[in-house]
Design a protein around this motif. Structure first.
Motif, mmCIF file in Angstrom:
data_model
loop_
_atom_site.group_PDB
_atom_site.id
_atom_site.type_symbol
_atom_site.label_atom_id
_atom_site.label_comp_id
_atom_site.label_asym_id
_atom_site.label_seq_id
_atom_site.Cartn_x
_atom_site.Cartn_y
_atom_site.Cartn_z
ATOM 1 N N VAL A 207 0.795 -1.223 0.000
ATOM 2 C CA VAL A 207 0.000 0.000 0.000
ATOM 3 C C VAL A 207 0.833 1.282 0.000
ATOM 4 O O VAL A 207 0.627 2.144 -0.863
ATOM 5 C CB VAL A 207 -0.990 0.000 1.180
ATOM 6 N N PRO A 208 1.771 1.498 0.935
ATOM 7 C CA PRO A 208 2.510 2.776 0.933
ATOM 8 C C PRO A 208 3.245 3.030 -0.387
ATOM 9 O O PRO A 208 3.161 4.127 -0.949
ATOM 10 C CB PRO A 208 3.490 2.610 2.098
ATOM 11 N N ARG A 209 3.930 2.023 -0.873
ATOM 12 C CA ARG A 209 4.640 2.150 -2.148
ATOM 13 C C ARG A 209 3.659 2.400 -3.289
ATOM 14 O O ARG A 209 3.904 3.234 -4.165
ATOM 15 C CB ARG A 209 5.440 0.868 -2.402
ATOM 16 N N GLY A 210 2.520 1.682 -3.263
ATOM 17 C CA GLY A 210 1.526 1.834 -4.320
ATOM 18 C C GLY A 210 0.900 3.213 -4.346
ATOM 19 O O GLY A 210 0.637 3.766 -5.418
ATOM 20 N N LEU A 211 0.671 3.798 -3.184
ATOM 21 C CA LEU A 211 0.086 5.136 -3.135
ATOM 22 C C LEU A 211 1.046 6.180 -3.682
ATOM 23 O O LEU A 211 0.627 7.113 -4.381
ATOM 24 C CB LEU A 211 -0.307 5.480 -1.692
ATOM 25 N N TRP A 212 2.309 6.042 -3.364
ATOM 26 C CA TRP A 212 3.290 7.001 -3.887
ATOM 27 C C TRP A 212 3.368 6.910 -5.413
ATOM 28 O O TRP A 212 3.389 7.926 -6.109
ATOM 29 C CB TRP A 212 4.666 6.736 -3.276
ATOM 30 N N ARG A 213 3.394 5.692 -5.934
ATOM 31 C CA ARG A 213 3.472 5.524 -7.386
ATOM 32 C C ARG A 213 2.172 5.973 -8.058
ATOM 33 O O ARG A 213 2.205 6.512 -9.166
ATOM 34 C CB ARG A 213 3.768 4.056 -7.711
ATOM 35 N N LEU A 214 1.052 5.747 -7.398
ATOM 36 C CA LEU A 214 -0.224 6.171 -7.959
ATOM 37 C C LEU A 214 -0.258 7.688 -8.127
ATOM 38 O O LEU A 214 -0.770 8.200 -9.133
ATOM 39 C CB LEU A 214 -1.361 5.712 -7.050
ATOM 40 N N ASP A 229 -4.805 13.956 -3.571
ATOM 41 C CA ASP A 229 -3.993 14.623 -2.558
ATOM 42 C C ASP A 229 -4.789 14.915 -1.288
ATOM 43 O O ASP A 229 -4.263 14.840 -0.174
ATOM 44 C CB ASP A 229 -3.406 15.926 -3.112
ATOM 45 N N ILE A 230 -6.064 15.243 -1.461
ATOM 46 C CA ILE A 230 -6.912 15.490 -0.289
ATOM 47 C C ILE A 230 -6.997 14.230 0.565
ATOM 48 O O ILE A 230 -6.885 14.280 1.802
ATOM 49 C CB ILE A 230 -8.319 15.944 -0.721
ATOM 50 N N LEU A 231 -7.166 13.078 -0.077
ATOM 51 C CA LEU A 231 -7.257 11.821 0.662
ATOM 52 C C LEU A 231 -5.915 11.429 1.267
ATOM 53 O O LEU A 231 -5.851 10.946 2.408
ATOM 54 C CB LEU A 231 -7.765 10.711 -0.263
ATOM 55 N N LEU A 232 -4.834 11.641 0.527
ATOM 56 C CA LEU A 232 -3.516 11.272 1.032
ATOM 57 C C LEU A 232 -3.136 12.096 2.261
ATOM 58 O O LEU A 232 -2.426 11.616 3.152
ATOM 59 C CB LEU A 232 -2.455 11.447 -0.058
ATOM 60 N N HIS A 233 -3.610 13.322 2.327
ATOM 61 C CA HIS A 233 -3.321 14.166 3.478
ATOM 62 C C HIS A 233 -4.010 13.663 4.755
ATOM 63 O O HIS A 233 -3.701 14.156 5.853
ATOM 64 C CB HIS A 233 -3.751 15.611 3.206
ATOM 65 N N GLU A 234 -4.947 12.732 4.608
ATOM 66 C CA GLU A 234 -5.641 12.191 5.774
ATOM 67 C C GLU A 234 -4.980 10.930 6.318
ATOM 68 O O GLU A 234 -5.414 10.388 7.337
ATOM 69 C CB GLU A 234 -7.100 11.877 5.424
ATOM 70 N N LEU A 235 -3.926 10.459 5.657
ATOM 71 C CA LEU A 235 -3.222 9.273 6.145
ATOM 72 C C LEU A 235 -2.516 9.576 7.460
ATOM 73 O O LEU A 235 -2.101 10.703 7.699
ATOM 74 C CB LEU A 235 -2.206 8.806 5.098
ATOM 75 N N PRO A 236 -2.373 8.581 8.346
ATOM 76 C CA PRO A 236 -1.692 8.807 9.627
ATOM 77 C C PRO A 236 -0.277 9.327 9.420
ATOM 78 O O PRO A 236 0.521 8.712 8.714
ATOM 79 C CB PRO A 236 -1.675 7.408 10.260
ATOM 80 N N GLY A 237 0.015 10.468 10.000
ATOM 81 C CA GLY A 237 1.334 11.070 9.869
ATOM 82 C C GLY A 237 1.432 12.120 8.789
ATOM 83 O O GLY A 237 2.439 12.830 8.701
ATOM 84 N N LEU A 238 0.398 12.252 7.955
ATOM 85 C CA LEU A 238 0.431 13.226 6.862
ATOM 86 C C LEU A 238 -0.633 14.310 7.028
ATOM 87 O O LEU A 238 -0.786 15.152 6.146
ATOM 88 C CB LEU A 238 0.218 12.523 5.504
ATOM 89 N N GLU A 239 -1.321 14.303 8.156
ATOM 90 C CA GLU A 239 -2.432 15.234 8.343
ATOM 91 C C GLU A 239 -1.998 16.690 8.279
ATOM 92 O O GLU A 239 -2.722 17.539 7.760
ATOM 93 C CB GLU A 239 -3.127 14.972 9.683
ATOM 94 N N SER A 240 -0.837 16.981 8.808
ATOM 95 C CA SER A 240 -0.362 18.375 8.845
ATOM 96 C C SER A 240 0.743 18.648 7.848
ATOM 97 O O SER A 240 1.426 19.676 7.944
ATOM 98 C CB SER A 240 0.128 18.712 10.263
#
Length: 264
Positions: A207-214, A229-240
């Motif tokens: 998943v982490p690798r796949g999201l970056w490549r996506l 990008d809106i959804l990725l910003h909600e991942l744990p550790g990426l909120e801010s």
């Protein structure tokens, strides 16, 4: 209560708080569990070239967290019962037990099996024993829920990554089908971030690798990239994470949860 008992009570409270935060609190975790999971995950990195490492890194990370909780509760309650010589006595002759007897007594209480060959040395310690038994029951229940939620999040996340191939970036279904499913997956990771410590032999399902490549897929439209990008910003550790430099922040985040090789 002696200093030994206070130390034991502090260990029990911190551990119980860690369990409650990790198993029940959406978006956050306790002070201990994430560090243990990361340490076990990092310990598997030297073996990333072996397929077995990807199969067992997740179960080992979760198991290490559970083992840590059990060990700390056993230590904490044992120290509590060690704070008074007559806190635990042998059932047969009512003599005070030694250190091993106290540990065995606490182990039976936490396992909801009763006191075994020993019993509490008085009504006050009987209440403490009941509290330890309730603590063990709650921890066992929460642990089962914790493991089930984690494995469910892992299974659904791999299905979502497969969906990205069925409805690739640039297609109409990417926005209508894939992105809503991705939003659900992100919400699951937000609730149970320990699922990110699982890997798989199939690189396309990591998943982490796949999201970056996506995010770097050239077929993404501008609207799809913005929604992604809106959804990725909600991942744990990426909120801010700030918009400026988000690409490098996402890369660092993805590498943190990827066994390797770090070829992205």
């Amino acid at each position: 209560m002696t200093l030994l008992g206070l130390l034991g009570a502090a260990i029990v409270l911190v551990t119980f708080w860690d369990i409650m935060m990790s198993a029940l609190r959406a978006g956050t975790a306790g002070p201990l569990a994430p560090r243990m999971a990361r340490a076990m995950f990092a310990a598997m990195r030297p073996f990333a070239h072996h397929r077995f490492a990807h199969r067992i890194c997740g179960p080992l990370s979760i198991s290490s967290v559970g083992a840590m909780w059990i060990a700390l509760l056993l230590l904490g309650w044992s120290l509590v019962f060690a704070s008074a010589p007559g806190a635990v006595v042998e059932t047969a002759d009512k003599t005070a037990t030694g250190p091993l007897g106290r540990i065995a007594f606490v182990g039976h209480l936490l396992g909801t099996l009763g006191g075994g060959l020993n019993e509490a040395g008085g009504q006050g310690w009987g209440l403490v024993s009941a509290l330890a038994g309730v603590c063990g029951m709650i921890v066992l229940t929460l642990s089962v829920s914790f493991v089930y939620s984690t494995t469910q999040a892992v299974a659904s996340s791999r299905a979502v990554m497969a969906l990205a191939e069925v409805h690739p970036p640039g297609s109409e279904h990417f926005s209508q089908v894939f992105l809503p499913q991705l939003g659900t997956m992100v919400a699951q990771f937000k609730s149970i971030p320990f699922a990110l410590h699982f890997s798989t032999e199939r690189e396309r399902r990591r998943v982490p690798r796949g999201l970056w490549r996506l995010r770097h897929d050239a077929r993404l439209t501008s609207d799809q990239r913005e929604s992604l990008d809106i959804l990725l910003h909600e991942l744990p550790g990426l909120e801010s994470a700030p918009e400026e430099g988000f690409d490098e922040t996402l890369r660092t985040w993805a590498r943190q949860y990827d066994l390797g090789p770090r070829d992205f």
